[in-house]
Design a protein around this motif. Sequence first.
Motif, PDB file in Angstrom:
ATOM      1  N   GLN A   1     101.535 -35.412 111.070  1.00  0.00           N
ATOM      2  CA  GLN A   1     101.254 -34.074 111.587  1.00  0.00           C
ATOM      3  C   GLN A   1      99.827 -33.650 111.282  1.00  0.00           C
ATOM      4  OE1 GLN A   1     104.249 -31.549 109.913  1.00  0.00           O
ATOM      5  NE2 GLN A   1     105.920 -32.395 111.152  1.00  0.00           N
ATOM      6  N   ILE A   2      99.348 -33.970 110.083  1.00  0.00           N
ATOM      7  CA  ILE A   2      97.973 -33.634 109.712  1.00  0.00           C
ATOM      8  C   ILE A   2      96.977 -34.365 110.603  1.00  0.00           C
ATOM      9  CG2 ILE A   2      96.247 -33.798 107.883  1.00  0.00           C
ATOM     10  CD1 ILE A   2      98.495 -33.410 105.862  1.00  0.00           C
TER      11      ILE A   2
ATOM     12  N   THR B   1      97.485 -35.580 113.582  1.00  0.00           N
ATOM     13  CA  THR B   1      97.578 -35.030 114.943  1.00  0.00           C
ATOM     14  C   THR B   1      96.790 -33.730 115.057  1.00  0.00           C
ATOM     15  OG1 THR B   1      99.759 -36.040 115.226  1.00  0.00           O
ATOM     16  CG2 THR B   1      99.159 -34.247 116.733  1.00  0.00           C
TER      17      THR B   1
ATOM     18  N   GLN C   1     104.243 -38.146  96.840  1.00  0.00           N
ATOM     19  CA  GLN C   1     103.329 -38.136  97.975  1.00  0.00           C
ATOM     20  C   GLN C   1     104.023 -37.548  99.198  1.00  0.00           C
ATOM     21  OE1 GLN C   1     100.151 -38.969  97.721  1.00  0.00           O
ATOM     22  NE2 GLN C   1     100.484 -39.416  95.532  1.00  0.00           N
ATOM     23  N   PRO C   2     103.178 -36.919 100.088  1.00  0.00           N
ATOM     24  CA  PRO C   2     103.790 -36.371 101.307  1.00  0.00           C
ATOM     25  C   PRO C   2     104.420 -37.471 102.147  1.00  0.00           C
ATOM     26  CG  PRO C   2     101.397 -36.389 101.468  1.00  0.00           C
ATOM     27  CD  PRO C   2     101.741 -36.706 100.058  1.00  0.00           C
ATOM     28  N   SER C   3     105.421 -37.114 102.826  1.00  0.00           N
ATOM     29  CA  SER C   3     106.124 -38.086 103.653  1.00  0.00           C
ATOM     30  C   SER C   3     105.253 -38.527 104.815  1.00  0.00           C
ATOM     31  CB  SER C   3     107.434 -37.468 104.172  1.00  0.00           C
ATOM     32  OG  SER C   3     107.132 -36.356 104.997  1.00  0.00           O
ATOM     33  N   GLN C   4     105.614 -39.614 105.443  1.00  0.00           N
ATOM     34  CA  GLN C   4     104.852 -40.144 106.568  1.00  0.00           C
ATOM     35  C   GLN C   4     104.794 -39.144 107.713  1.00  0.00           C
ATOM     36  OE1 GLN C   4     103.162 -42.883 106.522  1.00  0.00           O
ATOM     37  NE2 GLN C   4     102.386 -42.648 108.598  1.00  0.00           N
ATOM     38  N   SER C   5     105.858 -38.416 107.910  1.00  0.00           N
ATOM     39  CA  SER C   5     105.886 -37.429 108.991  1.00  0.00           C
ATOM     40  C   SER C   5     104.865 -36.326 108.749  1.00  0.00           C
ATOM     41  CB  SER C   5     107.294 -36.840 109.115  1.00  0.00           C
ATOM     42  OG  SER C   5     107.675 -36.210 107.894  1.00  0.00           O
ATOM     43  N   THR C   6     104.684 -35.896 107.495  1.00  0.00           N
ATOM     44  CA  THR C   6     103.689 -34.867 107.172  1.00  0.00           C
ATOM     45  C   THR C   6     102.283 -35.378 107.416  1.00  0.00           C
ATOM     46  OG1 THR C   6     105.171 -33.979 105.483  1.00  0.00           O
ATOM     47  CG2 THR C   6     102.847 -33.325 105.377  1.00  0.00           C
ATOM     48  N   GLN C   7     101.982 -36.599 107.009  1.00  0.00           N
ATOM     49  CA  GLN C   7     100.662 -37.189 107.261  1.00  0.00           C
ATOM     50  C   GLN C   7     100.385 -37.308 108.750  1.00  0.00           C
ATOM     51  OE1 GLN C   7     100.621 -40.880 105.139  1.00  0.00           O
ATOM     52  NE2 GLN C   7     100.310 -39.928 103.141  1.00  0.00           N
TER      53      GLN C   7
END
Length: 248
Positions: free
Chosen positions: A75-76, A78, A67-73
């Motif tokens: 960013q999405i 935002t 799964q995508p990391s928390q930082s990627t989620q």
Amino acid sequence: MKRLVVASGALVAVVSVVVVYFLVNAESLHQQGAESFQDFGYKVVPLAQEPVAEEQKAPMNPDAVPQPSQSTQAQIITGLQAEKQVLIGQVAKLQGEVDAYKKQVDELQSRLDVYSAPVLPQGVTQSALLGLLNQVPELQVFTGYQKELMGVMAYREYMRIVAEYGVLLTPRKRDQLIRTGLSRYAFCVADAVDVIANDAVERNKLRNYIEKGQEDMATPLQSDLVKGLLPCKRSLDDYVARDLMPAG
């Protein structure tokens, strides 16, 4: 001395045997070492031509997909919030344009009403106006004398207002003027003339003065009439300027 020679000979024989054994088995040991080294290389970096096991060909479990990391989620999210704010701004801009168009439509409709309205009050006479005022329940309590005078005064004010505002006084506004503004004015006039005239003689003089413009009325009575009707006229003018004309 013989023992030393014999021992030396035996040692040479043993060494010879070891050397012969090593030479005989050296090739075999070299082959085994090469195969072991090659097997180690396969384990570390599999060759491209190495056959793939059947279990490796099976489709991957979706749950096993990383799964995508928390930082990627974050960013999405935002990015979506930023797009939302842009859309909100666009909607507000469009709503402002719609409101402006509505205002323009209302202004054009008002101009159309002005141009379609008759310049003069067609069909409105003093008796017709009095008939409309008689339909107001609050005016039913007055006597014939009071109704007669309030009809005359209301008609004069109606003609004055029509002459002042002209085509700006649309048919709908004229109807409002009669049913609201002039009905209040007539009520005020009826009360005033009843208080001003103390007897039948003064009532006749007051009637002649209002209806026919005769000026044989005593100065004090005339002054009382002006003072008594002044609040009525002010109230009517305030209604026309504040409520009637600014309304759409």
